[in-house]
Scaffold this motif. Structure first.
Motif, PDB file in Angstrom:
ATOM      1  N   THR A 353       0.894  -1.402  -0.052  1.00  0.00           N
ATOM      2  CA  THR A 353      -0.008   0.042   0.057  1.00  0.00           C
ATOM      3  C   THR A 353       0.801   1.190  -0.135  1.00  0.00           C
ATOM      4  O   THR A 353       0.414   2.355  -0.244  1.00  0.00           O
ATOM      5  CB  THR A 353      -0.746   0.046   1.257  1.00  0.00           C
ATOM      6  OG1 THR A 353      -0.196   0.187   2.425  1.00  0.00           O
ATOM      7  CG2 THR A 353      -1.735  -1.257   1.469  1.00  0.00           C
ATOM      8  N   ASP A 361      -4.560  -4.388   1.389  1.00  0.00           N
ATOM      9  CA  ASP A 361      -6.001  -4.447   1.107  1.00  0.00           C
ATOM     10  C   ASP A 361      -5.869  -5.268  -0.195  1.00  0.00           C
ATOM     11  O   ASP A 361      -5.795  -4.830  -1.318  1.00  0.00           O
ATOM     12  CB  ASP A 361      -6.769  -3.190   0.681  1.00  0.00           C
ATOM     13  CG  ASP A 361      -8.440  -3.450   0.346  1.00  0.00           C
ATOM     14  OD1 ASP A 361      -8.502  -4.418  -0.085  1.00  0.00           O
ATOM     15  OD2 ASP A 361      -9.209  -2.500   0.427  1.00  0.00           O
ATOM     16  N   PHE A 363      -8.192  -7.120  -2.141  1.00  0.00           N
ATOM     17  CA  PHE A 363      -9.032  -6.850  -3.293  1.00  0.00           C
ATOM     18  C   PHE A 363      -8.863  -5.490  -4.044  1.00  0.00           C
ATOM     19  O   PHE A 363      -8.954  -5.696  -5.173  1.00  0.00           O
ATOM     20  CB  PHE A 363     -10.559  -6.766  -2.759  1.00  0.00           C
ATOM     21  CG  PHE A 363     -11.089  -8.212  -2.210  1.00  0.00           C
ATOM     22  CD1 PHE A 363     -11.073  -9.178  -2.974  1.00  0.00           C
ATOM     23  CD2 PHE A 363     -11.035  -8.290  -0.708  1.00  0.00           C
ATOM     24  CE1 PHE A 363     -11.560 -10.392  -2.192  1.00  0.00           C
ATOM     25  CE2 PHE A 363     -11.485  -9.276  -0.168  1.00  0.00           C
ATOM     26  CZ  PHE A 363     -11.738 -10.609  -1.025  1.00  0.00           C
ATOM     27  N   ARG A 364      -8.313  -4.475  -3.262  1.00  0.00           N
ATOM     28  CA  ARG A 364      -7.983  -3.274  -4.135  1.00  0.00           C
ATOM     29  C   ARG A 364      -6.977  -3.383  -4.920  1.00  0.00           C
ATOM     30  O   ARG A 364      -6.736  -2.792  -5.731  1.00  0.00           O
ATOM     31  CB  ARG A 364      -8.030  -2.276  -3.013  1.00  0.00           C
ATOM     32  CG  ARG A 364      -7.392  -0.719  -3.472  1.00  0.00           C
ATOM     33  CD  ARG A 364      -7.186   0.260  -2.453  1.00  0.00           C
ATOM     34  NE  ARG A 364      -6.829   1.502  -2.874  1.00  0.00           N
ATOM     35  CZ  ARG A 364      -6.348   2.606  -2.228  1.00  0.00           C
ATOM     36  NH1 ARG A 364      -6.393   2.266  -0.767  1.00  0.00           N
ATOM     37  NH2 ARG A 364      -6.177   3.725  -2.650  1.00  0.00           N
ATOM     38  N   ALA A 365      -5.858  -4.054  -4.438  1.00  0.00           N
ATOM     39  CA  ALA A 365      -4.662  -4.380  -5.123  1.00  0.00           C
ATOM     40  C   ALA A 365      -4.824  -5.317  -6.221  1.00  0.00           C
ATOM     41  O   ALA A 365      -4.417  -4.820  -7.473  1.00  0.00           O
ATOM     42  CB  ALA A 365      -3.566  -4.947  -4.254  1.00  0.00           C
ATOM     43  N   SER A 367      -7.594  -5.303  -8.020  1.00  0.00           N
ATOM     44  CA  SER A 367      -8.533  -4.563  -8.976  1.00  0.00           C
ATOM     45  C   SER A 367      -7.561  -3.600  -9.798  1.00  0.00           C
ATOM     46  O   SER A 367      -8.155  -3.229 -10.831  1.00  0.00           O
ATOM     47  CB  SER A 367      -9.691  -3.731  -8.003  1.00  0.00           C
ATOM     48  OG  SER A 367      -9.118  -2.734  -7.100  1.00  0.00           O
ATOM     49  N   ARG A 368      -6.409  -3.232  -9.076  1.00  0.00           N
ATOM     50  CA  ARG A 368      -5.686  -2.459  -9.915  1.00  0.00           C
ATOM     51  C   ARG A 368      -5.111  -3.163 -11.299  1.00  0.00           C
ATOM     52  O   ARG A 368      -4.426  -2.605 -12.235  1.00  0.00           O
ATOM     53  CB  ARG A 368      -4.425  -1.679  -9.284  1.00  0.00           C
ATOM     54  CG  ARG A 368      -4.810  -0.907  -8.254  1.00  0.00           C
ATOM     55  CD  ARG A 368      -3.815   0.021  -7.555  1.00  0.00           C
ATOM     56  NE  ARG A 368      -2.815  -0.986  -6.787  1.00  0.00           N
ATOM     57  CZ  ARG A 368      -2.985  -1.107  -5.553  1.00  0.00           C
ATOM     58  NH1 ARG A 368      -3.641  -0.305  -4.822  1.00  0.00           N
ATOM     59  NH2 ARG A 368      -1.894  -1.895  -4.931  1.00  0.00           N
ATOM     60  N   GLN A 390      -9.296 -12.401   4.238  1.00  0.00           N
ATOM     61  CA  GLN A 390      -9.972 -11.120   4.011  1.00  0.00           C
ATOM     62  C   GLN A 390     -11.259 -11.547   3.361  1.00  0.00           C
ATOM     63  O   GLN A 390     -12.300 -11.020   3.734  1.00  0.00           O
ATOM     64  CB  GLN A 390      -9.192 -10.159   3.152  1.00  0.00           C
ATOM     65  CG  GLN A 390      -8.014  -9.709   3.960  1.00  0.00           C
ATOM     66  CD  GLN A 390      -7.287  -8.605   3.032  1.00  0.00           C
ATOM     67  OE1 GLN A 390      -7.804  -7.912   2.162  1.00  0.00           O
ATOM     68  NE2 GLN A 390      -5.899  -8.230   3.399  1.00  0.00           N
ATOM     69  N   ASP A 394     -14.947 -10.473   4.902  1.00  0.00           N
ATOM     70  CA  ASP A 394     -15.531  -9.204   4.373  1.00  0.00           C
ATOM     71  C   ASP A 394     -16.948  -9.405   4.084  1.00  0.00           C
ATOM     72  O   ASP A 394     -17.451 -10.440   3.495  1.00  0.00           O
ATOM     73  CB  ASP A 394     -14.861  -9.357   2.763  1.00  0.00           C
ATOM     74  CG  ASP A 394     -15.361  -7.907   2.141  1.00  0.00           C
ATOM     75  OD1 ASP A 394     -16.239  -7.233   2.400  1.00  0.00           O
ATOM     76  OD2 ASP A 394     -14.462  -7.449   1.344  1.00  0.00           O
ATOM     77  N   GLU A 476     -19.981  -5.322  -5.297  1.00  0.00           N
ATOM     78  CA  GLU A 476     -19.455  -4.077  -5.475  1.00  0.00           C
ATOM     79  C   GLU A 476     -20.261  -3.175  -6.383  1.00  0.00           C
ATOM     80  O   GLU A 476     -20.447  -3.451  -7.429  1.00  0.00           O
ATOM     81  CB  GLU A 476     -18.069  -4.218  -5.785  1.00  0.00           C
ATOM     82  CG  GLU A 476     -16.950  -5.134  -4.887  1.00  0.00           C
ATOM     83  CD  GLU A 476     -15.601  -5.021  -5.795  1.00  0.00           C
ATOM     84  OE1 GLU A 476     -15.371  -4.363  -6.712  1.00  0.00           O
ATOM     85  OE2 GLU A 476     -14.854  -5.895  -5.152  1.00  0.00           O
ATOM     86  N   TYR A 483     -13.092 -12.374  -8.218  1.00  0.00           N
ATOM     87  CA  TYR A 483     -11.527 -12.484  -7.720  1.00  0.00           C
ATOM     88  C   TYR A 483     -11.103 -13.751  -7.633  1.00  0.00           C
ATOM     89  O   TYR A 483     -11.603 -14.564  -6.840  1.00  0.00           O
ATOM     90  CB  TYR A 483     -11.409 -11.570  -6.402  1.00  0.00           C
ATOM     91  CG  TYR A 483     -11.720 -10.415  -6.289  1.00  0.00           C
ATOM     92  CD1 TYR A 483     -10.763  -9.207  -6.692  1.00  0.00           C
ATOM     93  CD2 TYR A 483     -13.009  -9.935  -6.152  1.00  0.00           C
ATOM     94  CE1 TYR A 483     -10.948  -7.976  -6.589  1.00  0.00           C
ATOM     95  CE2 TYR A 483     -13.390  -8.408  -6.063  1.00  0.00           C
ATOM     96  CZ  TYR A 483     -12.331  -7.534  -6.572  1.00  0.00           C
ATOM     97  OH  TYR A 483     -12.557  -6.076  -6.470  1.00  0.00           O
ATOM     98  N   SER A 722       1.188   3.111 -10.247  1.00  0.00           N
ATOM     99  CA  SER A 722      -0.276   2.374 -10.692  1.00  0.00           C
ATOM    100  C   SER A 722      -0.476   2.979 -12.140  1.00  0.00           C
ATOM    101  O   SER A 722      -0.228   4.261 -12.242  1.00  0.00           O
ATOM    102  CB  SER A 722      -1.575   2.961  -9.767  1.00  0.00           C
ATOM    103  OG  SER A 722      -2.815   2.644 -10.518  1.00  0.00           O
TER     104      SER A 722
END
Length: 724
Positions: A353, A361, A363-365, A367-368, A390, A394, A476, A483, A722
């Motif tokens: 991060t 995170d 899921f955030r990673a 998604s990138r 997670q 979640d 979402e 995922y 990113s």
């Protein structure tokens, strides 16, 4: 590496499931008839490479002892499965085709000859190389005869209090038939003389496996200078306590290896578990296939064992004591200076991060963009394990689907699935209860998961589910998002620290749809259709790989650029090998990076002169499977669970996923380039089946250790900027 190796896809254990194919060696007039190396002898050559690491004075001495233990454990499994399978087929009259056309009895004879040579070399490596080296560093494995009276008195007290109460001597006489000898147990064969009857008697004494194999001689000695005596040596010198009033004439150590090849009939899932549990009980009583005895055993005792165990002369292995050097796994000493330098896996850069102590995170990673993981250089705990943990916690995650082939005894993966189910999520676990030597553990996990409310299925009848897949469905912004994780190794936190594996974390919608359909088919009845970004066995994987090999062949024949690179644990399948031979004949450069068995002959003029085969062994077990095709400059690269063996392509559910991120393609390309580089330490295979180690240059300086280099480079990676 540690003892966990021998319970998984192979520690350095190579793949040993029964792999006979009646269609072996189909005639191709464009290729020589004798174009394959024998797979059994190739496996023994693999284990020889393990032994060469134990013999290497440049390695830390406790790691060399560990490689001796790995060699021993590998060979045990080879006899229990491969040799047992050959012998079973001979005895039952089943066809035993071999990929070089030998008669089955000749195959067993050749295996026996090679195994005798290797076991003698293994024993010599311990006695003449590793044991003296251990002593030089303050770790002395001594014998009873070398001890002082003070030492003996101290050990006598330990024997009386800790060992004697659990020993069970068994007499053999008209009232006591010859006892059952459990597979892989250490035993003392004792010949006695009774002063009362004047007769000679025989007794068997099992060395308790729950006690430490190596006993400390000095209880207060510092860790820098320690002495050990083997448990069997200590017991053998206290036999008078076990047989009072008897004269001890002879005592010798022996060990039996039994057939532990499981064969079950699959009618339906309900009966499968019961049938498997019944077969596991039968496995304990499989017929003996190897008898190891100490070289000083007298002929009377040996004759009795051979007769009672019904083994042949070629199944007897005379070796110097101690037997079962797999016991060296128990030499656990707090001496970091005698081990590899400790390596702490780093968190994958794409998951970072930017905050030093912040939990990623996942899921955030993802998604990138796709995240390519490389274990154990990158942490399994902070990537795959964190992904599933997670997901379990979640509230936006609605469903988790997971395959489990092998996992650890205290698996956080299984605990995450249980937590997810208990929180109300839909959870599907596809547990492969036929994973060899993990059957009982997997049955136990399956029942625990079912009790927690997890939907547990056992795959398709007649197929093992070997693919490494996890799918998380998350809600979402009003839509469902997938995922996914597709890996080359098991969901096992313990072995992830010593197995080299790769895995892909992705939020790609097409991969998610592929996995959704694959899981539905695995929990249903059949795998029928092709997938978009996956190649799946048993129906489509072989055809897909052969097509890509043929495409490279056609491009080379047309004068266009071509190339094939494959990394596997085993290269045995004749169709794949023949395809690679034809590619070589067309001028395609082919690089094969294999850990264990390789039946392909490289460097044969007119057949395989464009094929190179390399093997890398070291502190980590190379376990990933990678397939790369040039495709006219637009490379197609796949990673997954499949080796090039009949069982993987025809009798297992396997899955490969295509990598699409240019950074990942470059990373894999660089990995192969380094592995095949002449400046990298490796073994090279020639057309005769001989493996030659290349680990020093012309001046005697060590070549580059690829695994050490990757540890350094991957550990220095920074979080990428990113692109979104």
């Amino acid at each position: 590496m540690d003892a966990d190796n021998i319970q998984t896809d192979s520690g350095l254990v190579s793949d040993l499931d029964d792999d006979f194919d009646p269609q072996v060696g189909k005639n191709d007039p464009a290729l020589p008839i004798e174009r394959y190396l024998d797979r059994e002898l190739s496996w023994l050559a693999f284990n020889q490479r393990v032994l060469e690491l134990a013999e290497d004075p440049a390695l830390p001495v406790l790691e060399r002892a560990n490689f001796l233990a790995i060699f021993a454990s590998n060979l045990d499994e080879f006899f229990m499965v491969r040799v047992a399978g050959l012998k079973r087929r001979i005895l039952t009259g089943l066809a035993v085709p071999t990929n070089i056309g030998r008669a089955p009895q000749d195959a067993l004879s050749d295996i026996s000859t090679a195994a005798h040579v290797l076991q003698d070399r293994h024993a010599h490596a311990f006695q003449e190389i590793v044991r003296p080296a251990l002593a030089e560093h303050g770790v002395d494995i001594v014998t009873w005869d070398s001890l002082s009276d003070v030492d003996r008195r101290s050990l006598r007290g330990y024997f009386s209090n800790q060992i004697f109460p659990v020993l069970m001597p068994l007499a053999v006489d008209p009232a006591h038939p010859f006892p059952y000898i459990s597979g892989l147990s250490l035993n003392l064969a004792v010949r006695l003389h009774s002063s009362k009857t004047g007769k000679q008697e025989f007794a068997r004494l099992k060395v308790p496996s729950m006690l430490p194999r190596f006993v400390r001689v000095d209880r207060t000695e510092s860790v820098d200078k320690v002495r050990f005596i083997t448990l069997e040596d200590l017991i053998a010198n206290h036999l008078e306590d076990l047989f009072p009033g008897m004269d001890i004439l002879e005592h010798h150590v022996f060990r039996v290896t039994r057939n532990e090849d499981v064969v079950i009939e699959e009618d339906d899932t309900e009966n499968l578990i019961k049938a498997l549990e019944k077969e596991l009980l039968r496995r304990r009583f499989g017929p003996p296939i190897r008898l190891e005895v100490t070289e000083d055993m007298d002929e009377v005792t040996l004759g009795l064992l051979v007769r009672e165990l019904d083994v042949t002369e070629q199944e007897v292995y005379r070796l110097p004591a101690p037997l079962d050097l797999g016991g060296l796994f128990d030499l656990r000493i707090d001496r970091p200076d005698l081990h590899y330098t400790k390596h702490v896996p780093t968190t994958a850069a794409q998951l970072l991060t930017g905050e030093p102590n912040e939990t990623p995170d996942i899921f955030r990673a993802i998604s990138r963009g796709d995240v390519l993981l490389h274990h154990p250089y990158e942490s399994f705990a902070t990537s795959v394990q964190a992904f599933l943990e997670q997901a379990a916690a979640d509230p936006n995650v609605l469903a988790i689907k997971q395959t489990l082939y092998r996992t650890s005894g205290d698996s956080p993966i299984v605990e995450a699935l249980i937590a997810a189910a208990e929180s109300g999520k839909q959870v599907l676990a596809l547990v492969e209860i036929k994973a060899r030597f993990d059957e009982e553990a997997n049955i136990s996990w399956a029942r625990k998961l079912e009790k927690a409310g997890v939907h547990v299925v056992y795959g398709l009848v007649g197929l093992k589910t070997h693919c490494k897949l996890a799918l998380v469905v998350r809600y979402e912004k009003g839509v469902l998002r997938h995922y996914s994780h597709i890996g080359t190794g098991n969901y096992n936190p313990k072995t992830s620290r010593i197995y080299e594996d790769m895995g892909l974390l992705t939020a790609d919608d097409q991969v998610g749809k592929d996995l959704t359909r694959l899981f539905n088919e695995l929990s249903g009845y059949a795998i029928e259709k092709k997938f978009k970004r996956l190649l799946v066995a048993p129906l489509h994987l072989r055809k897909a790989l052969l097509k890509r090999i043929a495409d490279e062949t056609a491009n080379a024949l047309a004068g266009k650029p071509a190339g094939i690179r494959i990394k596997v644990n085993s290269m045995v399948d004749e169709d794949i090998i023949d395809g690679l031979y034809r590619a070589s004949q067309a001028g395609v450069p082919v690089d094969i990076w294999v850990r264990g068995i390789c039946s392909l002959k490289p460097g044969v003029p007119g057949m395989s002169e464009n094929i190179r085969v390399r093997s890398i062994l070291g502190r980590y077990l190379e376990h990933s499977r990678i397939f790369c095709f040039h495709t006219l400059g637009e490379p197609q690269v796949f990673i997954g669970s499949a080796d090039m063996m009949h069982r993987n392509l025809d009798r297992r559910v396997e899955a490969l996923v295509r990598l699409v991120d240019p950074r990942h393609l470059s990373e894999v390309d660089a990995l192969f380039t380094r592995a095949m580089d002449e400046r990298t330490s490796s073994w090279w295979l020639d057309e005769t089946g001989e493996w030659t180690r290349h680990h020093q240059d012309a001046d005697g300086k060590p070549l580059d250790d690829m695994q050490n280099r990757l540890m350094q480079q991957i550990g220095q990676r920074k979080r990428p900027v990113s692109r979104r």
